[in-house]
Enzyme design. Structure first.
Site, PDB file in Angstrom:
ATOM      1  N   GLU A   1     -12.255  -6.782   7.742  1.00 51.73           N
ATOM      2  CA  GLU A   1     -11.805  -6.573   9.303  1.00 51.73           C
ATOM      3  C   GLU A   1     -13.013  -5.713   9.747  1.00 51.73           C
ATOM      4  O   GLU A   1     -12.386  -4.938  10.635  1.00 51.73           O
ATOM      5  CB  GLU A   1     -10.998  -5.584   8.461  1.00 51.73           C
ATOM      6  CG  GLU A   1     -11.703  -4.226   7.339  1.00 51.73           C
ATOM      7  CD  GLU A   1     -10.653  -3.586   5.977  1.00 51.73           C
ATOM      8  OE1 GLU A   1      -9.299  -3.342   7.078  1.00 51.73           O
ATOM      9  OE2 GLU A   1     -10.724  -3.148   5.839  1.00 51.73           O
TER      10      GLU A   1
ATOM     11  N   TYR B   1       1.126  -1.376  -0.050  1.00 49.99           N
ATOM     12  CA  TYR B   1      -0.113  -0.202  -0.458  1.00 49.99           C
ATOM     13  C   TYR B   1       0.716   1.129  -0.376  1.00 49.99           C
ATOM     14  O   TYR B   1       2.054   1.356   0.496  1.00 49.99           O
ATOM     15  CB  TYR B   1      -1.074   0.087   1.282  1.00 49.99           C
ATOM     16  CG  TYR B   1      -2.135  -0.707   1.591  1.00 49.99           C
ATOM     17  CD1 TYR B   1      -2.878  -0.824   1.072  1.00 49.99           C
ATOM     18  CD2 TYR B   1      -1.701  -1.822   2.310  1.00 49.99           C
ATOM     19  CE1 TYR B   1      -3.996  -2.153   0.683  1.00 49.99           C
ATOM     20  CE2 TYR B   1      -2.326  -2.879   2.912  1.00 49.99           C
ATOM     21  CZ  TYR B   1      -3.511  -2.873   2.423  1.00 49.99           C
ATOM     22  OH  TYR B   1      -4.775  -3.533   2.482  1.00 49.99           O
TER      23      TYR B   1
ATOM     24  N   ILE C   1       3.518  -1.779   3.618  1.00 47.25           N
ATOM     25  CA  ILE C   1       3.255  -0.556   3.887  1.00 47.25           C
ATOM     26  C   ILE C   1       5.127  -0.584   3.074  1.00 47.25           C
ATOM     27  O   ILE C   1       4.671   1.187   3.755  1.00 47.25           O
ATOM     28  CB  ILE C   1       2.634  -0.402   5.277  1.00 47.25           C
ATOM     29  CG1 ILE C   1       3.503  -1.329   6.565  1.00 47.25           C
ATOM     30  CG2 ILE C   1       1.146  -0.812   5.173  1.00 47.25           C
ATOM     31  CD1 ILE C   1       3.773  -0.434   7.926  1.00 47.25           C
ATOM     32  N   HIS C   2       6.048  -1.228   3.304  1.00 46.95           N
ATOM     33  CA  HIS C   2       7.159  -0.095   3.654  1.00 46.95           C
ATOM     34  C   HIS C   2       7.810  -1.314   2.658  1.00 46.95           C
ATOM     35  O   HIS C   2       7.806  -2.863   2.352  1.00 46.95           O
ATOM     36  CB  HIS C   2       7.463  -0.556   4.807  1.00 46.95           C
ATOM     37  CG  HIS C   2       9.106   0.687   4.081  1.00 46.95           C
ATOM     38  ND1 HIS C   2      10.205   0.302   4.460  1.00 46.95           N
ATOM     39  CD2 HIS C   2       9.754   1.661   4.668  1.00 46.95           C
ATOM     40  CE1 HIS C   2      10.862   1.446   4.484  1.00 46.95           C
ATOM     41  NE2 HIS C   2      10.100   2.164   5.027  1.00 46.95           N
TER      42      HIS C   2
ATOM     43  N   ASP D   1      -1.193 -40.609   2.298  1.00 43.50           N
ATOM     44  CA  ASP D   1      -1.981 -40.445   1.224  1.00 43.50           C
ATOM     45  C   ASP D   1      -2.092 -39.530   0.756  1.00 43.50           C
ATOM     46  O   ASP D   1      -1.441 -38.587   0.861  1.00 43.50           O
ATOM     47  CB  ASP D   1      -2.752 -41.496   2.549  1.00 43.50           C
ATOM     48  CG  ASP D   1      -3.642 -40.965   3.528  1.00 43.50           C
ATOM     49  OD1 ASP D   1      -2.888 -39.296   3.872  1.00 43.50           O
ATOM     50  OD2 ASP D   1      -4.099 -41.076   4.009  1.00 43.50           O
TER      51      ASP D   1
ATOM     52  N   LYS E   1       7.868   4.527  -6.449  1.00 42.81           N
ATOM     53  CA  LYS E   1       9.459   3.968  -6.157  1.00 42.81           C
ATOM     54  C   LYS E   1       8.625   2.473  -6.176  1.00 42.81           C
ATOM     55  O   LYS E   1       8.837   1.850  -6.382  1.00 42.81           O
ATOM     56  CB  LYS E   1       8.808   4.331  -4.570  1.00 42.81           C
ATOM     57  CG  LYS E   1      10.160   3.731  -3.662  1.00 42.81           C
ATOM     58  CD  LYS E   1      11.096   3.659  -3.325  1.00 42.81           C
ATOM     59  CE  LYS E   1      12.515   3.364  -2.306  1.00 42.81           C
ATOM     60  NZ  LYS E   1      13.844   3.705  -2.702  1.00 42.81           N
TER      61      LYS E   1
ATOM     62  N   ARG F   1      -8.052   1.881  -4.273  1.00 44.98           N
ATOM     63  CA  ARG F   1      -8.068   1.003  -2.846  1.00 44.98           C
ATOM     64  C   ARG F   1      -9.237   2.269  -2.801  1.00 44.98           C
ATOM     65  O   ARG F   1      -8.913   3.258  -2.509  1.00 44.98           O
ATOM     66  CB  ARG F   1      -7.166   0.855  -1.374  1.00 44.98           C
ATOM     67  CG  ARG F   1      -8.659   0.402  -0.765  1.00 44.98           C
ATOM     68  CD  ARG F   1      -8.138  -0.425   0.683  1.00 44.98           C
ATOM     69  NE  ARG F   1      -7.702   0.540   1.804  1.00 44.98           N
ATOM     70  CZ  ARG F   1      -6.995   0.928   2.638  1.00 44.98           C
ATOM     71  NH1 ARG F   1      -7.454  -1.144   3.462  1.00 44.98           N
ATOM     72  NH2 ARG F   1      -6.242   0.909   3.508  1.00 44.98           N
TER      73      ARG F   1
HETATM   74  N1  COA Z   1       5.232   2.568  -1.112  1.00 42.12           N
HETATM   75  C1  COA Z   1       6.578   2.922  -1.917  1.00 42.12           C
HETATM   76  N2  COA Z   1       7.482   4.003  -1.339  1.00 42.12           N
HETATM   77  C2  COA Z   1       7.981   3.671  -0.225  1.00 42.12           C
HETATM   78  C3  COA Z   1       6.246   3.369   0.658  1.00 42.12           C
HETATM   79  C4  COA Z   1       5.584   2.547  -0.033  1.00 42.12           C
HETATM   80  N3  COA Z   1       4.786   1.655   1.223  1.00 42.12           N
HETATM   81  N4  COA Z   1       6.820   3.965   2.030  1.00 42.12           N
HETATM   82  C5  COA Z   1       8.074   4.491   2.175  1.00 42.12           C
HETATM   83  N5  COA Z   1       9.004   4.741   1.128  1.00 42.12           N
HETATM   84  C6  COA Z   1       9.360   4.505   0.533  1.00 42.12           C
HETATM   85  C7  COA Z   1       9.722   6.797   1.023  1.00 42.12           C
HETATM   86  O1  COA Z   1       9.402   6.969   0.386  1.00 42.12           O
HETATM   87  C8  COA Z   1      11.561   6.875   0.528  1.00 42.12           C
HETATM   88  O2  COA Z   1      11.847   6.254  -0.445  1.00 42.12           O
HETATM   89  P1  COA Z   1      13.064   7.004  -0.998  1.00 42.12           P
HETATM   90  O3  COA Z   1      14.437   6.701   0.050  1.00 42.12           O
HETATM   91  O4  COA Z   1      13.496   7.109  -2.619  1.00 42.12           O
HETATM   92  O5  COA Z   1      13.609   8.406  -0.360  1.00 42.12           O
HETATM   93  C9  COA Z   1      12.068   5.315   0.968  1.00 42.12           C
HETATM   94  O6  COA Z   1      10.677   4.316   0.532  1.00 42.12           O
HETATM   95  C10 COA Z   1      12.242   4.943   1.926  1.00 42.12           C
HETATM   96  O7  COA Z   1      10.775   5.285   2.931  1.00 42.12           O
HETATM   97  P2  COA Z   1      11.452   6.019   5.045  1.00 42.12           P
HETATM   98  O8  COA Z   1      12.095   6.846   4.972  1.00 42.12           O
HETATM   99  O9  COA Z   1      11.923   4.480   5.596  1.00 42.12           O
HETATM  100  O10 COA Z   1       9.593   5.507   5.345  1.00 42.12           O
HETATM  101  P3  COA Z   1       9.487   7.169   5.934  1.00 42.12           P
HETATM  102  O11 COA Z   1       8.906   6.698   7.542  1.00 42.12           O
HETATM  103  O12 COA Z   1       9.099   7.552   5.162  1.00 42.12           O
HETATM  104  O13 COA Z   1       7.892   6.542   5.835  1.00 42.12           O
HETATM  105  C11 COA Z   1       5.697   5.319   6.256  1.00 42.12           C
HETATM  106  C12 COA Z   1       7.267   5.831   6.907  1.00 42.12           C
HETATM  107  C13 COA Z   1       5.043   3.443   7.206  1.00 42.12           C
HETATM  108  C14 COA Z   1       4.807   6.349   7.036  1.00 42.12           C
HETATM  109  C15 COA Z   1       5.357   4.991   5.381  1.00 42.12           C
HETATM  110  O14 COA Z   1       6.656   4.073   4.526  1.00 42.12           O
HETATM  111  C16 COA Z   1       3.750   4.322   4.811  1.00 42.12           C
HETATM  112  O15 COA Z   1       3.551   5.431   4.366  1.00 42.12           O
HETATM  113  N6  COA Z   1       3.337   3.328   4.080  1.00 42.12           N
HETATM  114  C17 COA Z   1       1.861   3.054   4.011  1.00 42.12           C
HETATM  115  C18 COA Z   1       0.958   3.520   4.923  1.00 42.12           C
HETATM  116  C19 COA Z   1       0.315   3.104   3.852  1.00 42.12           C
HETATM  117  O16 COA Z   1      -0.278   2.620   2.882  1.00 42.12           O
HETATM  118  N7  COA Z   1      -1.360   2.449   4.788  1.00 42.12           N
HETATM  119  C20 COA Z   1      -2.267   2.450   5.004  1.00 42.12           C
HETATM  120  C21 COA Z   1      -2.765   0.602   4.109  1.00 42.12           C
HETATM  121  S1  COA Z   1      -2.680   0.096   5.822  1.00 42.12           S
HETATM  122 MG    MG Z   2      -7.536  -1.271   7.216  1.00 46.27          MG
END
Ligand code: COA
Ligand code: MG
Length: 289
Positions: free
Chosen positions: A129, A9, A221-222, A269, A20, A66
């Protein structure tokens, strides 16, 4: 059916994360208009997702959008904003009835007819959920356009008033209810998010446990979560080799007129054959064989 070992996500208004995500080799990419997009960013998320579907090459990654839940008041504008740009599927969160799925199914079908796309080519994935979602799963799961059920652990805990713990025992019954419903209809069950995204060891352990329960994939999420999760949901070389041996020896044993036989000191089996065939199907879907 498409392999969805990991479903990533990102907030739909975050162009940087979307661009990315297409470089990560992740099975599914889910651009979010629901809880990942702030209330004052819903319009921006719609426009950004539409632009991404129009302009970006997602390669082999599945492209999903979504929408907000049916009844939220945002769902119609969400789906209308992204459907013309032909996502591979629509994810509906917090589904609680068959009608919620049917609402989206009708809108999608009219888009398929309008644009001349194959009917049923755009799939529906649902979030289960809430307590009502689990109770009504038996009807919901019979919808013909469904491809996957995504179990939302945090929302479900909030819905029943459970306290989340690391081993997630408070979610076990509901996770298994989702797996059983999916298995009965040949639909993919996808497991909870590990929100502590910096703890990769915990992520591996939770993914392996989910795979043992019968989940076929997990929400993430990451970017750091892609490899551990895709690995955990891909059968390893040993599991593949053992499954192949079961299939081969089972055939030979059947020819000799024995339904049950011994392999390395274990009884084999029919149910073990079926499980071995599932392992091989998963390995094939993941491109390992
Ligand atoms: N998708 C794509 N790229 C992502 C990402 C994701 N979900 N989460 C982080 N990245 C990228 C960042 O943009 C960053 O890119 P860069 O190196 O080119 O600058 C790299 O990955 C490292 O990110 P990082 O600094 O470790 O993360 P953060 O602290 O900025 O963010 C979160 C952490 C959890 C807030 C973030 O990962 C996020 O928003 N995730 C999705 C949450 C979501 O969609 N929730 C709803 C559904 S459950
Ligand atoms: Mg939810």
């Amino acid at each position: 059916m498409r392999s969805r070992r990991a479903l990533l996500y990102m907030p739909g208004d975050n162009w940087k994360m979307i661009t990315k995500s297409i470089t990560l080799g992740v099975d599914s990419i889910c651009m979010d208009m629901e809880d990942g997009a702030a209330v004052n960013k819903k319009a921006e998320a719609r426009a950004t997702i539409a632009k991404a579907l129009r302009e970006l090459d997602f390669g082999t990654s599945e492209k999903l959008a979504r929408i907000n839940s049916v009844g939220s008041g945002w769902e119609r504008e969400d789906i209308d904003a992204v459907l013309p740009y032909r996502p591979d599927g629509i994810v509906i969160p917090k589904v609680e009835s068959y009608e919620h799925v049917e609402w989206a199914g009708k809108i999608i079908e009219s888009a398929e007819l309008k644009y001349g796309w194959q009917v049923n080519s755009i799939r529906i994935l649902i979030g289960i959920e809430t307590a009502r979602g689990i109770l009504n799963l038996k009807e919901i799961i019979s919808h013909p356009r469904l491809d996957a059920v995504i179990f939302g652990g945090e929302d479900f805990a909030a819905s029943i008033g459970a306290t989340r713990t690391k081993d997630a025992m408070e979610l076990l019954y509901a996770r298994q209810a989702v797996i059983i419903a999916c298995a009965a209809h040949d639909i993919q069950p996808l497991d909870i998010v590990t929100i502590d995204y910096k703890d990769i060891e915990a992520l591996r352990a939770e993914s392996e446990f989910g795979a043992r329960l019968g989940f076929l994939g997990k929400q993430i999420i990451h970017p750091a979560q892609v490899e551990p999760v895709q690995t955990a949901f891909t059968p390893g070389a040993d599991a593949i080799a053992y499954a192949r041996r079961i299939v081969e020896t089972f055939e030979a044993s059947q020819k000799e007129g024995r339904g049950a036989y011994s392999l390395d000191g274990k009884m084999i089996d029919m149910p073990l054959l079926r499980n071995a065939q599932k392992v091989l199907a998963r390995a094939k879907a993941a491109g390992k064989i």
